[in-house]
Design an enzyme around this catalytic site. Structure first.
Site, PDB file in Angstrom:
ATOM      1  N   ARG A  94       0.865  -1.189   0.000  1.00  0.00           N
ATOM      2  CA  ARG A  94       0.000   0.000   0.000  1.00  0.00           C
ATOM      3  C   ARG A  94       0.890   1.224   0.000  1.00  0.00           C
ATOM      4  O   ARG A  94       1.836   1.301   0.781  1.00  0.00           O
ATOM      5  CB  ARG A  94      -0.818   0.092   1.283  1.00  0.00           C
ATOM      6  N   ASN A 110      11.876  -0.860   4.824  1.00  0.00           N
ATOM      7  CA  ASN A 110      11.176  -1.602   3.771  1.00  0.00           C
ATOM      8  C   ASN A 110      12.191  -2.453   3.027  1.00  0.00           C
ATOM      9  O   ASN A 110      13.367  -2.077   2.940  1.00  0.00           O
ATOM     10  CB  ASN A 110      10.510  -0.631   2.789  1.00  0.00           C
ATOM     11  N   HIS A 112      12.955  -4.288  -0.709  1.00  0.00           N
ATOM     12  CA  HIS A 112      12.548  -4.202  -2.110  1.00  0.00           C
ATOM     13  C   HIS A 112      13.445  -5.117  -2.947  1.00  0.00           C
ATOM     14  O   HIS A 112      14.662  -5.156  -2.744  1.00  0.00           O
ATOM     15  CB  HIS A 112      12.665  -2.750  -2.594  1.00  0.00           C
ATOM     16  N   GLU A 146       8.164   8.996  -1.616  1.00  0.00           N
ATOM     17  CA  GLU A 146       8.146   8.422  -2.954  1.00  0.00           C
ATOM     18  C   GLU A 146       8.408   6.924  -2.872  1.00  0.00           C
ATOM     19  O   GLU A 146       9.301   6.499  -2.108  1.00  0.00           O
ATOM     20  CB  GLU A 146       9.235   9.089  -3.804  1.00  0.00           C
ATOM     21  N   ASP A 148       9.604   3.266  -2.880  1.00  0.00           N
ATOM     22  CA  ASP A 148      10.901   2.586  -2.991  1.00  0.00           C
ATOM     23  C   ASP A 148      12.087   3.563  -3.033  1.00  0.00           C
ATOM     24  O   ASP A 148      13.063   3.337  -3.763  1.00  0.00           O
ATOM     25  CB  ASP A 148      10.915   1.635  -4.207  1.00  0.00           C
ATOM     26  N   ALA A 176      18.198 -14.226  -0.802  1.00  0.00           N
ATOM     27  CA  ALA A 176      19.068 -13.146  -0.293  1.00  0.00           C
ATOM     28  C   ALA A 176      18.273 -12.188   0.599  1.00  0.00           C
ATOM     29  O   ALA A 176      18.775 -11.718   1.629  1.00  0.00           O
ATOM     30  CB  ALA A 176      19.702 -12.396  -1.463  1.00  0.00           C
TER      31      ALA A 176
HETATM   32  C1  GAR Z   1       9.310  -9.511  -1.492  1.00  0.00           C
HETATM   33  O1  GAR Z   1      10.061  -9.960  -2.594  1.00  0.00           O
HETATM   34  C2  GAR Z   1       9.550  -8.040  -1.244  1.00  0.00           C
HETATM   35  O2  GAR Z   1      10.861  -7.640  -1.535  1.00  0.00           O
HETATM   36  C3  GAR Z   1       8.566  -7.420  -2.220  1.00  0.00           C
HETATM   37  O3  GAR Z   1       7.425  -8.210  -2.122  1.00  0.00           O
HETATM   38  C4  GAR Z   1       7.804  -9.543  -1.788  1.00  0.00           C
HETATM   39  C5  GAR Z   1       7.014  -9.977  -0.580  1.00  0.00           C
HETATM   40  O4  GAR Z   1       7.232 -11.331  -0.286  1.00  0.00           O
HETATM   41  N1  GAR Z   1       8.314  -6.055  -1.895  1.00  0.00           N
HETATM   42  C6  GAR Z   1       8.157  -5.078  -2.797  1.00  0.00           C
HETATM   43  O5  GAR Z   1       8.140  -5.274  -4.006  1.00  0.00           O
HETATM   44  C7  GAR Z   1       7.965  -3.679  -2.217  1.00  0.00           C
HETATM   45  N2  GAR Z   1       8.136  -2.685  -3.219  1.00  0.00           N
HETATM   46  P1  GAR Z   1       6.948 -11.899   1.145  1.00  0.00           P
HETATM   47  O6  GAR Z   1       5.511 -11.532   1.481  1.00  0.00           O
HETATM   48  O7  GAR Z   1       7.110 -13.394   0.999  1.00  0.00           O
HETATM   49  O8  GAR Z   1       7.926 -11.308   2.103  1.00  0.00           O
END
Ligand code: GAR
Length: 219
Positions: A94, A110, A112, A146, A148, A176
């Site tokens: 969100r 966070n 990413h 903003e 990420d 990783a």
């Molecule tokens: C992860 O790969 C995380 O880096 C990405 O969502 C996935 C969640 O997986 N997050 C983003 O893209 C945020 N911009 P998870 O629920 O198994 O942790």
């Protein structure tokens, strides 16, 4: 009284990064404890994982709120009620408004799935493959308005291999991520890093490899 930092994790989905933080926090010398998991989706798979681990969960469904600000006010209150000191967003999908981001400035992390500032947003693995990059990876950063963006806390580089698909590359990056997030949270929770002029300051590394080569250096 415990000197561990109190962590609230925000999720929207399967919660594998959340699980890696819960697992890391089991170690007696880990400087953080997970005190609540909040999901904006009632169906998030991560909720059951958190419950099984004995962590209190809260569902705050964004669809129940007329405005983004009302949703965030409820989330903010739930975090305060749980005595949260640091937030870890872990697959929390969100967008947040400035009000929430400012209140938790330098206290919200966070993860990413790319080496930011490259590939913010979605479909990071497919985009990296399309561009032919040889090193991809993941980033943990403090949250700014903003999407990420924000001071980078830690990154892991992952070599792109011949024949990689978005799925095979995603699996290695996710692996990783599961190691990077607990490491980054340890740095923040232990007070080993601080943000100056929106850049992170850390102690000099002692055992970091000089470089990751991709393709590897072989005669
Ligand atoms: C992860 O790969 C995380 O880096 C990405 O969502 C996935 C969640 O997986 N997050 C983003 O893209 C945020 N911009 P998870 O629920 O198994 O942790």
């Amino acid at each position: 009284m415990s000197s561990k930092k109190r962590i609230g994790i925000l999720i929207s989905g399967r919660g594998s990064n959340m699980a890696s933080l819960i697992e890391a926090a089991h170690a007696h010398d880990y400087p953080a404890e997970i005190v609540t998991v909040i999901s904006n989706r009632p169906t998030a798979g991560g909720l059951a994982i958190a419950r099984d681990a004995g962590i209190p969960t809260v569902v705050i469904d964004h669809k129940d709120f007329a405005t983004r600000m009302a949703f965030e006010a409820k989330m903010h209150q739930a975090l305060l009620d749980a005595g949260v000191e640091l937030i870890c967003s872990a697959g929390f999908m969100r967008m947040l408004t400035g009000g929430f981001v400012d209140r938790w400035r330098n206290r919200q992390l966070n993860i990413h799935p790319s080496l930011l500032p490259a590939y913010p947003g979605l479909d990071t693995h497919a985009r990296a493959l399309r561009d032919g990059v040889r090193i991809h990876g993941c980033t943990v950063h403090f949250v700014r308005l903003e999407m990420d963006t924000g001071p980078i806390i830690a990154q892991a580089g992952v070599a792109v291999l011949p024949g990689d698909t978005p799925e095979t590359l995603a699996a290695r990056v996710l692996d990783a991520e599961h190691r990077l997030y607990p490491h980054a949270l340890r740095l923040v929770a232990s007070g080993a890093v601080r943000v100056t002029n929106d850049i992170l300051e850390t102690a000099p590394p002692t055992d970091t490899p000089a470089a990751l080569f991709s393709p590897p250096l072989r005669p």
